[in-house]
Motif scaffolding. Structure first.
Motif, short mmCIF file in Angstrom:
data_model
loop_
_atom_site.label_atom_id
_atom_site.label_comp_id
_atom_site.label_asym_id
_atom_site.label_seq_id
_atom_site.Cartn_x
_atom_site.Cartn_y
_atom_site.Cartn_z
N SER A 41 0.82 -0.49 -8.75
CA SER A 41 0.52 -1.91 -8.99
C SER A 41 1.70 -2.79 -8.62
O SER A 41 1.57 -4.01 -8.55
CB SER A 41 0.14 -2.11 -10.45
N THR A 42 2.86 -2.19 -8.36
CA THR A 42 4.04 -2.99 -8.00
C THR A 42 4.19 -3.11 -6.49
O THR A 42 5.16 -3.68 -6.01
CB THR A 42 5.30 -2.31 -8.54
N SER A 43 3.25 -2.58 -5.74
CA SER A 43 3.44 -2.51 -4.30
C SER A 43 3.38 -3.88 -3.65
O SER A 43 2.63 -4.77 -4.06
CB SER A 43 2.35 -1.61 -3.69
N GLY A 44 4.20 -4.02 -2.61
CA GLY A 44 4.10 -5.20 -1.75
C GLY A 44 3.16 -4.89 -0.60
O GLY A 44 2.35 -3.97 -0.67
N GLY A 45 3.29 -5.65 0.45
CA GLY A 45 2.47 -5.42 1.63
C GLY A 45 1.12 -6.11 1.52
O GLY A 45 0.79 -6.69 0.50
N TYR A 46 0.39 -6.06 2.61
CA TYR A 46 -0.93 -6.70 2.63
C TYR A 46 -1.91 -5.83 3.38
O TYR A 46 -1.53 -4.92 4.11
CB TYR A 46 -0.85 -8.09 3.26
N ILE A 47 -3.18 -6.12 3.17
CA ILE A 47 -4.24 -5.31 3.77
C ILE A 47 -4.96 -6.14 4.83
O ILE A 47 -5.51 -7.20 4.53
CB ILE A 47 -5.24 -4.84 2.70
N ASN A 48 -4.94 -5.65 6.05
CA ASN A 48 -5.66 -6.33 7.12
C ASN A 48 -7.16 -6.09 6.97
O ASN A 48 -7.59 -5.01 6.57
CB ASN A 48 -5.22 -5.78 8.48
N GLU A 49 -7.92 -7.11 7.35
CA GLU A 49 -9.37 -6.96 7.33
C GLU A 49 -9.80 -6.17 8.55
O GLU A 49 -9.45 -6.53 9.68
CB GLU A 49 -10.00 -8.35 7.37
N GLY A 50 -10.52 -5.09 8.30
CA GLY A 50 -10.96 -4.27 9.42
C GLY A 50 -11.38 -2.90 8.93
O GLY A 50 -11.49 -2.68 7.72
N VAL A 51 -11.62 -2.02 9.89
CA VAL A 51 -12.02 -0.68 9.50
C VAL A 51 -11.08 0.35 10.09
O VAL A 51 -10.48 0.14 11.15
CB VAL A 51 -13.48 -0.35 9.94
N LEU A 52 -10.96 1.47 9.38
CA LEU A 52 -10.16 2.58 9.87
C LEU A 52 -11.01 3.35 10.89
O LEU A 52 -12.24 3.23 10.89
CB LEU A 52 -9.77 3.47 8.69
N PRO A 53 -10.35 4.16 11.71
CA PRO A 53 -11.12 4.87 12.74
C PRO A 53 -12.21 5.76 12.15
O PRO A 53 -13.22 6.03 12.78
CB PRO A 53 -10.05 5.72 13.44
#
Lengths: 1110, 484
Positions: free
Chosen positions: A988-1000
Motif C-alpha cells: 500500500s506504500t508503493s509509488g508508481g502509476y498504472i497505464n491504461e491498457g492490456v498486458l500481452p
C-alpha cells in the motif's frame, strides 16, 4: 466611405458642352448618409451627352439646353436620380445608397477598381480601421477571423513571421504565402529565417517583410481568394492576393474630411501581460536531479563536495531536470549560489525549497507605443497625403525591442483634363534587438519548458547578473570549490544570454511608384506605371566570450545553418539586398455598346525583375577580444562565406474583356502569357486563361421587396507557376579546404526539363441580401487542383542524392466559405452589426511521383516528420505510436508497465490542417460610442509538443508529481508486498502509476510504471503520438470601445474630431486543448507547421488610442 | 498616343531581345570542379564519420563499451532511433562519400592531364577505387544487404538491395583489380590525398590490409573457404608493415577541420561521456601500459593524499562526470589523427590467418606479439612497457586464456580504442570479449544497425524484401558472415 474610388474612372462621361440655347444650372450633390458633398458625381442631361462631374465639394455648374428638363445624377454605389428641372436654376441633389449595392467598388487585380456586383469571383474586404485599431507589429495578424478562407498562423515571437494561407496549401514545397499588393504594386514578403530555424534547430524569427506595411496607412484590404480573381497577376499570385489600398487625400465622406488641409494625429499605447494558460505551471515538490544517481556511491540525491576541507551536501548543478530530492525546508544544502564569491550565499548552505520566483517572473511587460501623424489635402487639381508613423515596442523578453519609423507620401495631380500623374512612396526603417531564440537549442524558453531545476530562483539569477555582469549560472559543470573554472554546462545565466548574446537587425526599405494616366478618348485611357520595392537588411548575431558552446557560425546547407560546429563565442552577420522593379503599361477601355451592353477591357504588359543577394559571414573558433563583435576579431581563420545572388525575371502580356448586360449579367475573360527566366527556354513561355460570370438574378425579381440583392457567380481559371531561381543546372558545393581544395556534389539534383506548375480552379458562389441589406450572406465553393508541381523529391541517399527536383504531384484543395452579415438592430442612435466568417478546406495529396507515396516536408527533433502522403491531407505528422491489440487496446510491457511503442516511425499521428476556422465580429454603435469584439475559432488541427515530450521526462510539470491511486506520491519507489513473489501485488506504500491498457496475455494492466526517476514520464515511456495535441481554440481575439467626441462640442475649437479608443487584443483564450502553450505557437511562417518547442507564452494586450483630426 | 504606342513597342522589343533565361545563371557556385577536390572531401567525410563520437552519427564506442554516457543514456542503452543514427551513417556514406568518390572517378577519367606518365591517372583512379571499396565494405558490415548495383543513380529512386555476400565478394574483386593497376613508380593524388599524400606504395599496403580483413570476415562461411584462402594468402605479402604505414588522417587546428573528438568533447563544452568500467576494469586487471594514453585518472581517496586511478563509469547507467576517467587529453586535441587501418590490427589479422591455417608466414604468437608491440608503440608506450606487458601470462599468447578467438579478440578490443566501428566488427567476428547488455537496454548488444527508418517510406518495397532476406530488420539479426 468609398474614399478609394479613383476619380479618373469617374470622369468618363464628361461630355461636350454645346453652345446652344441653354441655361446655367448650379447645385451640389450630397450623400444621404452623412450630408457630405460627393465629388466626382456625374450630372447628365437626360437624352444627351451633355454633362459634367461635380468638384471636390460636390458642386457643379452645367449649361442645359432649353428644351431639356431632366437631369440624371449618378454616383457609384448610389441610386441614380432623375431630377425634373423647374424654374429654379439652383438644384441640390441628395443621392441615396443603392439598395442593390453591397459594398460598392472594390480594387481587383492590377489595382483596377470594379463594382463588386459585377465580379464573377469571390473577394472580401476589410476596412483599414479594423486592422489599425489594434496596434501590432504585424498587421497580418489582425486579419485572423475577419476573412473567410484565410488561415493566419501568428506565433508568439516578437516581430515574428505570420503564416498566411488562402484556401489551403497549393504547392507541395513551394511558397504558399499570399501575395501582398499595395496600390497595385506587389511588395516583397520574403522570410529570411534560416533552414535550421524553420526545422526547430537554432535561430531567430526575423519576421516577414510584409510586416513593414504600416496598418495606419491602410485604407482598406481586399482579399482576392481564387485563381480567377488573381489570374491577371500571373504565376506569383497562385496562392491568392491581399490587395491593399492606402489612404489618399481625404475625399468627401471620409471621416475627418474637411475642405482644404486635414491633419490627423493618432497615438496609442498598449501593455501586455503573460497569459498564464500559455506557460507551464511547475510541480513544487521536487528539485534538481534525475534521480538517486549522485554522491560517492551513485545512490543519493545530492553530491558530496568538500568546502574548506569539510564534506558538504551539494545540489547536482549539472542537471537541468527536476527529478531530484523532495523539497524539505529543514534540509540545508549547497546550491548554485554557493559557488561564486560575489553571491551573498557564497559557501553557505540554504534551505532546500522550491524557488520563490519561477520562470514566469523572467518576462517583462511588453509595452508598445504607436503614433501616426498625417496631413492630407484635396484640391481642384488633385490630392496628397503625407504620413509619419513611429512604432516602438519593448518585448516580453528582457532587452528586446522592435522599432519602426515609416514615412509615406502619395499624391495625385490632374495635370490636364486628360492627363493625370500620381506617385507614392514609403520609406521605412525597422530595427529589432534581442529577438527571442526559437527552436530547441540556445533558447531560454526551451529551458523553461523542458530542461530546468524548479529550485532555481530567477530573481537571484538577475541579482547576481546585475551585480557582476558575469555568467553566474545555476547550471555549473563543476561547482567544486577546488576547481577554478566555473563554467556552465548546458545553460547560461538567463540574463547573461539576454544581455550579452543578443541579436540586432535592421531593414531600410523603400517602395513606391510613379504612374501616368492619359485619357485618349472618353472610353479609352492608357496607364503606365513604374514601381520599385527595395531594401537592405542586416542581421547580426552575437555570442559573448564565456557563454556555453552552441552551434554557431557557418555550417552546411545553402544558408550555412545546418551541422554547425559548437562555438563558445562569435559574431555572425547576414547582409541582404533586395530589389524588385515592375514596369506596367495598360490600355483600359470602357464603353456602353448599347443601352444594355457595357464592354470593358484591358490590354497590358508587365515586366518584372527581382534581384536578391545574401552574404553570410562569421567568425570562427571564438572572439579574440571579448565584447568586440566584428569579423576581424576572429580567433580562427574566417570560414568560407555563403554568398547567394539570385535574379528572376518575368515578362507578361495580358488581356481582359468584361461584358455587362443590363447590369444583370457580367462575363469576364482574361488571358495572360508569361515568359519566366527560371524555366528552360523551351518551357519558359506559358499561358493561363480565366473566365468568370456573374448573374444578378435579383434584377429579375424586382417585385420581391424582401430580396435586396442576389447574385450567382461561377468561374474557372488556370494559373501557372514557374520554378524558383536556379533549379535547372547542377552546381557543386565548395567546402573549407583541408590542405587542398574540397568540393562536393550538391545534395539536391536539379532538373533541366522543368515545366511550369499548373493550378486549375473552379469556383462557384452565391451572394444574397435581404430586408434592405439587413441580412446577407456570401457563400463560395471551390475546387482547386495543382499539378506538375515543382518539388524536391526526398530520396533515399542510396541514390547519391538527398533529393531531386521533379515535376510531379498533384494537390487538391476544395472548400466552402461562408460570410454572414446581419444588422439585427438599426435606428437613429443604435446599430448592431454581426459578421460571421466560416471556412473549411479539405486538402488532399492526390499523387506524387510514380512509385512514391510520401514526400517528407520536414524532420524535427523527437523523431517526428511532417509529410505529404498520397491520399492524405497536406501536412500529416509521422512518428511512433502505441501498439494496439486486436480490440484496439493499448498493449503494455509486462516487465515494467510501460506502453509498447512501435519500432516504426511512419505512423500517421496527426494532421496539421484545421477542420474549419471561423470568426465572429459583433459591432455596436450607440450615438458616439462604438463597441466591437471578435471571437476567433479554429477547430481541429494537430500540434506536436516537444515541450511535453522532454518536460515530462525531466519532471517539471505537475503531471509528474501527484498522489497516485494508492494515496502515495507517484514518485515514491515501487514496493511489492513480497519482493520475491510479485503475484501478491503491490504494497500500500508503493509509488508508481498504472497505464491504461492490456498486458500481452489479455489481462487488464496492473503493472506499475516506476516513476521515481526521469525514465518514468515523457519521451522515454510514451510514443510520439502521446505528444500530439488538438490545436482547437476559441479566442476572444480583440475587443475595442471607442468614443467620438460629438462635432457639436468641437465647433468652437480648431479640432474637427476626437476619438478615444480602448482596445484589448487576445484578452482571453476561451478554450484550448494543448496545455501550457498557445495552440497557435509555432516556429515561423512557411510550410512547416504543427510543431511547438520553446515558444514564448502569449500575452493579453490592453491599450488605448487617441485620434485627433484638425 | 503615338508616343505611348512607341514606348510600348520599345518595351516589347526590349523584353523580346534580351535572353531572359540568362538571368537564371548561378554566378556563385561552380558547375565544374576537379575530381581531386571531390576526393579530398569524400575522404575527410569518411574519416569524420568513422571517428566522430557525435551521438547522432557514431555510437560504436558504446557498443563495445569503451565509453559510456553520463546523464542522457539513450545511446548507451542502444536506442538508435531517438536520434536517427542509422540514417545519418547511411547518408554520410552514400551521399557524402560514395557519391563524391564516384563523381571524382568520372571526372578524373574524362580529364586530360599534363602528367609525365599516363600511369598517374591510372593510379588516381585506383586510389579512388580503393577508398570506394573501403566505404562499401563499411556499409555491408553495418547493415548486411544494401543497395549496390542500382545505387548512386538518381534516375532510379527505388534501388534494389543486393545480397550482402555477393556485394562483399564483388568488392574484393574490385580491390584486386585496383591493386593490379597501382604502379608505385609514379604518384597519384598528391596533396589532394590527406591519408598518404598520394604515396602509391602506402596505398598498396592499405589495399592489401583491407583485402586481408575482408577475406577473413568471410572465413566462417564454409562455402567460401577457397575464395577466402586465395584472398587472404594473396593479400598477406603486401600488407601494412609498420606504424609508419598506417591509414590515418591528421586533423588541423581550426574548425571545421579539427579532430571530431575535439569538436564533440571539448569545443561543445559538454560532459557527456566517461570511460566505461567494462574496458577500464579489464585494462586495469592487466596493468595495460596504454591506459595513460587512453584515459584520465581520478582521485579515489576519501580523505588525505590524493589516490589517482583509472575508474570507469558503470556502463549504461547514470554516471557523475567528475567521478570517472575521461578520454585522455591527447585524443581530445584538435589536431589528433583519425585512423581507419593500423599496423597492430594488420598483425592481429595475420595471427588469425595463421590460426585458421592460411599460409601467410610466421606464427600466430609472433604476429600477436608484434601487434601488441605496435599498438603500445603507436599510443606512446616504450618497448620496455610492451615487454613487461607481454610477460604477463594472461597476455602472453601461449598462456592467455581461451582459444585464438578469445586471445586475439581481447587484444583487438584493447588495441582498437578510439576506433569504435572496427572494434564492433571485430567483436562481432571473434565474439570476444564477452560483453553484457546493461539492465535498461532496449535490445541485445546490436549485431547490426537497422536500416534507416526513412527507407520504409522512401524505398519501401525494396526495404521489405531486404529485411526478409536478411532475417528481419532488427539489431539482433546476425549478418551473413557472423556465424557464431
Amino acid at each position: 466611405m468609398r474614399k478609394f474610388t479613383i476619380s479618373l474612372f469617374l470622369m468618363l462621361f464628361i461630355g461636350l458642352q454645346v453652345a446652344y440655347a441653354q441655361r446655367s444650372i448650379t447645385g451640389k450633390v450630397t450623400s444621404s448618409e452623412d450630408g457630405a458633398g460627393l465629388p466626382g458625381a456625374t450630372v447628365l442631361v437626360k437624352g444627351t451627352t451633355v454633362g459634367t462631374i461635380t468638384d471636390a465639394n460636390g458642386a457643379f455648374t452645367l449649361l442645359v439646353p432649353k428644351d431639356k428638363e431632366t437631369l440624371l445624377v449618378s454616383f457609384v454605389g448610389m441610386k441614380t436620380k432623375e431630377i425634373a428641372l423647374g424654374t429654379d436654376n439652383v438644384v441640390n441633389v441628395v443621392l441615396e445608397l443603392s439598395v442593390q449595392q453591397l459594398e460598392g467598388v472594390v480594387v481587383t487585380a492590377l489595382g483596377i477598381p470594379r463594382e463588386k456586383k459585377s465580379l464573377g469571383y469571390a473577394t472580401q474586404e476589410v476596412q483599414g480601421d479594423n486592422l489599425s485599431t489594434i496596434k501590432t507589429s504585424n498587421f497580418i495578424n489582425n486579419l485572423s477571423g475577419k476573412v473567410s478562407g484565410i488561415q493566419v498562423q501568428s506565433n508568439t515571437n516578437m516581430g515574428g513571421s505570420s503564416n498566411i494561407i488562402l484556401r489551403g496549401n497549393k504547392s507541395l514545397t513551394g511558397d504558399n504565402q499570399v501575395l501582398f499588393v499595395i496600390d497595385g504594386v506587389p511588395v516583397n514578403n520574403q522570410i529570411t529565417n534560416t533552414s535550421s530555424q524553420t526545422q526547430a534547430g537554432v535561430g531567430y524569427d526575423y519576421g516577414n517583410a510584409a510586416s513593414d506595411i504600416n496598418s495606419d496607412d491602410i485604407a482598406n484590404i481586399n482579399v482576392l481568394k481564387g485563381a480567377a480573381a488573381t489570374a491577371l497577376y500571373g504565376s506569383r499570385a497562385a496562392a491568392g492576393v491581399i490587395m491593399i489600398t492606402t489612404k489618399k487625400g481625404a475625399g468627401a465622406g471620409d471621416s475627418g474630411y474637411k475642405k482644404g488641409i486635414g491633419v490627423t494625429l493618432s497615438t496609442g499605447v498598449d501593455v501586455g501581460f503573460v497569459d498564464k494558460t500559455t506557460f507551464p505551471t511547475y510541480q513544487q515538490q521536487y528539485g534538481a536531479g534525475y534521480g538517486k544517481y549522485y554522491g560517492p556511491d551513485g545512490d543519493a540525491y545530492f553530491n558530496i563536495i568538500k568546502v574548506n576541507g569539510v564534506n558538504e551536501t551539494w545540489v547536482p548543478t549539472t542537471e537541468d531536470a527536476s527529478f531530484g530530492a523532495p523539497f524539505d525546508a529543514n534540509l540545508m544544502v549547497y546550491q548554485w549560489d554557493a559557488v561564486d564569491p560575489a553571491s551573498p550565499n557564497y559557501q553557505k548552505a540554504t534551505p532546500w525549497v522550491a524557488a520563490a520566483n519561477g520562470p514566469i517572473t523572467f518576462f517583462e511587460k511588453p509595452v508598445t507605443w504607436n503614433t501616426t501623424l498625417s496631413i492630407d489635402n484635396t484640391f481642384n487639381k488633385g490630392n496628397y497625403r503625407l504620413a509619419y508613423t513611429n512604432f516602438d515596442q519593448k518585448g516580453l523578453m528582457p532587452n528586446s525591442s522592435l522599432t519602426k519609423n515609416i514615412v509615406s507620401m502619395n499624391g495625385t495631380w490632374n495635370v490636364t483634363d486628360k492627363f493625370t500623374a500620381s506617385a507614392s512612396g514609403s520609406y521605412s526603417i525597422v530595427k529589432g534587438k534581442g529577438r527571442n531564440s526559437t527552436g530547441y537549442n540556445d533558447n531560454i524558453v526551451t529551458s523553461f519548458r523542458q530542461w530546468m531545476e524548479t529550485n532555481v530562483d530567477i530573481k537571484e539569477q538577475w541579482n547576481l547578473y546585475n551585480q557582476t555582469a558575469r555568467n553566474l549560472t545555476w547550471n555549473y559543470a563543476d561547482p567544486d570549490p577546488a576547481t577554478t573554472d566555473y563554467s556552465p554546462i548546458y545553460w547560461d545565466n538567463y540574463y547573461w544570454t539576454r544581455y550579452q548574446n543578443y541579436e540586432t537587425d535592421q531593414r531600410n526599405r523603400f517602395f513606391g511608384n510613379v504612374a501616368l494616366d492619359y485619357k485618349v478618348t472618353k472610353w479609352l485611357d492608357i496607364y503606365g506605371r513604374m514601381s520599385v520595392d527595395t531594401y537592405y537588411e542586416i542581421q547580426e548575431e552575437r555570442r559573448a566570450v564565456g557563454s556555453i558552446a552552441t552551434p554557431f557560425g557557418i555550417g552546411s546547407g545553402s544558408d550555412g545553418s545546418l551541422t554547425r560546429s559548437d562555438q563558445q563565442s562569435g559574431y555572425l552577420r547576414r547582409d541582404f539586398t533586395f530589389s524588385e522593379y515592375n514596369y506596367d503599361l495598360m490600355a483600359n477601355f470602357n464603353k456602353n455598346l448599347s443601352k444594355s451592353f457595357n464592354l470593358k477591357g484591358i490590354l497590358g504588359l508587365n515586366i518584372r525583375r527581382t534581384n536578391f543577394s545574401r552574404l553570410i559571414s562569421s567568425t570562427n573558433g571564438g572572439l579574440a577580444v571579448p565584447g568586440l563583435y566584428s569579423l576581424q576579431n576572429s580567433i580562427g581563420p574566417l570560414p568560407l562565406s555563403k554568398e547567394l545572388v539570385s535574379k528572376v525575371g518575368v515578362d507578361g502580356i495580358y488581356a481582359s474583356v468584361s461584358v455587362g448586360f443590363k447590369n444583370m449579367v457580367y462575363l469576364d475573360a482574361t488571358i495572360r502569357r508569361d515568359h519566366s527566366s527560371t524555366l528552360p527556354p523551351n518551357n519558359s513561355v506559358y499561358y493561363y486563361p480565366s473566365v468568370s460570370a456573374g448573374f444578378i438574378f435579383s434584377q429579375l425579381l424586382q417585385e420581391a421587396k424582401w430580396l435586396s440583392f442576389g447574385k450567382l457567380r461561377l468561374n474557372y481559371a488556370q494559373v501557372g507557376s514557374p520554378a524558383q531561381f536556379d533549379q535547372l543546372v547542377d552546381n557543386y558545393n565548395i567546402i573549407t579546404p583541408m590542405n587542398s581544395p574540397i568540393t562536393s556534389v550538391a545534395g539536391s539534383k536539379k532538373n533541366s526539363d522543368l515545366k511550369p506548375e499548373k493550378t486549375n480552379s473552379l469556383e462557384g458562389g452565391l451572394e444574397m441580401s435581404f430586408l434592405k441589406n439587413r441580412l446577407g450572406f456570401d457563400f463560395a465553393l471551390y475546387n482547386t487542383f495543382t499539378t506538375n508541381q515543382i518539388l524536391p523529391l526526398v530520396l533515399t541517399t542510396a541514390t547519391g542524392y538527398q533529393s531531386k527536383i521533379i515535376n510531379a504531384g498533384e494537390i487538391q484543395n476544395k472548400g466552402i466559405e461562408l460570410t454572414l452579415k446581419a444588422t439585427p438592430c438599426k435606428n437613429k442612435n443604435f446599430a448592431w452589426d454581426i459578421v460571421i466568417n466560416w471556412s473549411k478546406n479539405y486538402s488532399k495529396v492526390v499523387s506524387l511521383l510514380d512509385g512514391v507515396n510520401n514526400l517528407q516536408l520536414g524532420a524535427f527533433q523527437g523523431g517526428v516528420t511532417l509529410n505529404a502522403m498520397v491520399g492524405q491531407p497536406y501536412g500529416v505528422l509521422y512518428g511512433s505510436d502505441y501498439v494496439y491489440d486486436a480490440n484496439g487496446n493499448k498493449l503494455i510491457n509486462p516487465a515494467n508497465g510501460k506502453y509498447q511503442i512501435t519500432t516504426t516511425s511512419n505512423n500517421i499521428i496527426g494532421n496539421v490542417n484545421p477542420l474549419w476556422t471561423g470568426g465572429m465580429t459583433n459591432s455596436f454603435k450607440y450615438k458616439n460610442w462604438a463597441l466591437s469584439f471578435l471571437i476567433d475559432i479554429q477547430k481541429g488541427g494537430s500540434i506536436f509538443s516537444l515541450d511535453m515530450y522532454y518536460g515530462l521526462s525531466s519532471g517539471l510539470y505537475p503531471e509528474t508529481a501527484y498522489t497516485n491511486d494508492l494515496g502515495n506520491p507517484v514518485r515514491n519507489p515501487i514496493v511489492w508486498k513480497d519482493p520475491n513473489d510479485h503475484s501478491k501485488g503491490y504494497a500500500s506504500t508503493s509509488g508508481g502509476y498504472i497505464n491504461e491498457g492490456v498486458l500481452p496475455n489479455g489481462q487488464t494492466n496492473w503493472v506499475r510504471v516506476n516513476a521515481s526517476t526521469y525514465s518514468g514520464f515523457g519521451y522515454k515511456v510514451l510514443p510520439n503520438s502521446a505528444f500530439v495535441y488538438d490545436a482547437t481554440y476559441v479566442k476572444l481575439r480583440e475587443i475595442s470601445i471607442s468614443y467620438s467626441v460629438p462635432a457639436s462640442l468641437l465647433k468652437k475649437v480648431f479640432i474637427t474630431g476626437i476619438t478615444v479608443t480602448a482596445v484589448a487584443s487576445n484578452p482571453w483564450i476561451i478554450y484550448k486543448k494543448i496545455p501550457y502553450t498557445d495552440p497557435e505557437s509555432g516556429l515561423s511562417a512557411g510550410n512547416l507547421q504543427g510543431y511547438t518547442t520553446g515558444s514564448l507564452p502569449s500575452t493579453r494586450n490592453f491599450g488605448f488610442n487617441l485620434k485627433f483630426s484638425f | 498616343m503615338k508616343k505611348i504606342l512607341a514606348f510600348l513597342t520599345i518595351l516589347l522589343i526590349f523584353s523580346a531581345c534580351k535572353k531572359l533565361e540568362l538571368l537564371n545563371e548561378n554566378t556563385k557556385d561552380p558547375t565544374n570542379v576537379t575530381g581531386e577536390s571531390l576526393f579530398t572531401g569524400a575522404q575527410k567525410n569518411l574519416f569524420d564519420q568513422m571517428t566522430t563520437p557525435n551521438v547522432n552519427f557514431n555510437i560504436w564506442r558504446m557498443f563495445t563499451q569503451q565509453w559510456t554516457e553520463t546523464t542522457y543514456l539513450d545511446e548507451a542503452n542502444y536506442n538508435i532511433d531517438n536520434r536517427p543514427i542509422p540514417l545519418n551513417h547511411w547518408n554520410v556514406l552514400y551521399r557524402d562519400v560514395l557519391k563524391d568518390l564516384s563523381q571524382s572517378a568520372t571526372i578524373i577519367s574524362s580529364t586530360s592531364y599534363l602528367d609525365p606518365d599516363p600511369a598517374i591517372k591510372v593510379n588516381k583512379l585506383a586510389v579512388v577505387e580503393i577508398m570506394t571499396v573501403y566505404t562499401w565494405s563499411v556499409l555491408v558490415e553495418t547493415f548486411g544487404n544494401i543497395p549496390y548495383t542500382q545505387a548512386l543513380n538518381v534516375n532510379n529512386v527505388n534501388p534494389v538491395y543486393d545480397d550482402g555476400l555477393t556485394v562483399y565478394k564483388d568488392l574484393i574483386n574490385r580491390l584486386n583489380a585496383a591493386i593490379g593497376k597501382l604502379n608505385p613508380a609514379w604518384g597519384s593524388l598528391g596533396t589532394a590525398d590527406n591519408m598518404y599524400q598520394g604515396d602509391v606504395t602506402n596505398w598498396l599496403k592499405f589495399a592489401n590490409s583491407l583485402k586481408l580483413r575482408m577475406g577473413l570476415l568471410l572465413a566462417d562461411i564454409p562455402s567460401e573457404a577457397s575464395f577466402v584462402k586465395t584472398t587472404v594468402e594473396s593479400a598477406a605479402p603486401g600488407v601494412i608493415s609498420s606504424n609508419a604505414d598506417i591509414a590515418k588522417l591528421v586533423y588541423l587546428g581550426a574548425q571545421p577541420n579539427t579532430n571530431p573528438v575535439y569538436d564533440n568533447l571539448v569545443a561543445s563544452g559538454r560532459n557527456d561521456f566517461v570511460a566505461a568500467n567494462t574496458l577500464v576494469d579489464s585494462m586495469n586487471n592487466l596493468a595495460d601500459p596504454r591506459r595513460q594514453f587512453y584515459f584520465t585518472q581520478v582521485d579515489t581517496s576519501t580523505s588525505g593524499t590524493p589516490k589517482l586511478a583509472y575508474v570507469g563509469g558503470i556502463y549504461g547507467e547514470s554516471n557523475n562526470f567528475f567521478s570517472y576517467s575521461h578520454v585522455a587529453d591527447q585524443i581530445e586535441a584538435p589536431t589528433f589523427e583519425a585512423m581507419i587501418f593500423d599496423y597492430a590490427e594488420t598483425e592481429f589479422l595475420l595471427a588469425e590467418a595463421v590460426e585458421r591455417g592460411f599460409s601467410v608466414g610466421g606464427t600466430a604468437a609472433d604476429h600477436y606479439n608484434t601487434a601488441i608491440k605496435a599498438s603500445i608503440a603507436y599510443w606512446g608506450g616504450t618497448e620496455a612497457d610492451a615487454a613487461a606487458y607481454l610477460s604477463n601470462p594472461r597476455v602472453a599468447y601461449a598462456t592467455a586464456a581461451g582459444t585464438f578467438r578469445e586471445k586475439i579478440g581481447m587484444q583487438l578490443w584493447f588495441a582498437l580504442y578510439n576506433r569504435g566501428f572496427e572494434s564492433w566488427t571485430e567483436w562481432r567476428r571473434f565474439d570476444y570479449p564477452l560483453l553484457v547488455a546493461p539492465p535498461e537496454a532496449l535490445s541485445v548488444i546490436p549485431l547490426r544497425l537497422t536500416y534507416p527508418t526513412t527507407e520504409q517510406t522512401l524505398n519501401g518495397a525494396n526495404w521489405a524484401a531486404a529485411s526478409t532476406a536478411i532475417g528481419g530488420d532488427a539489431v539482433s539479426t546476425k549478418l551473413f558472415w557472423d556465424k557464431n
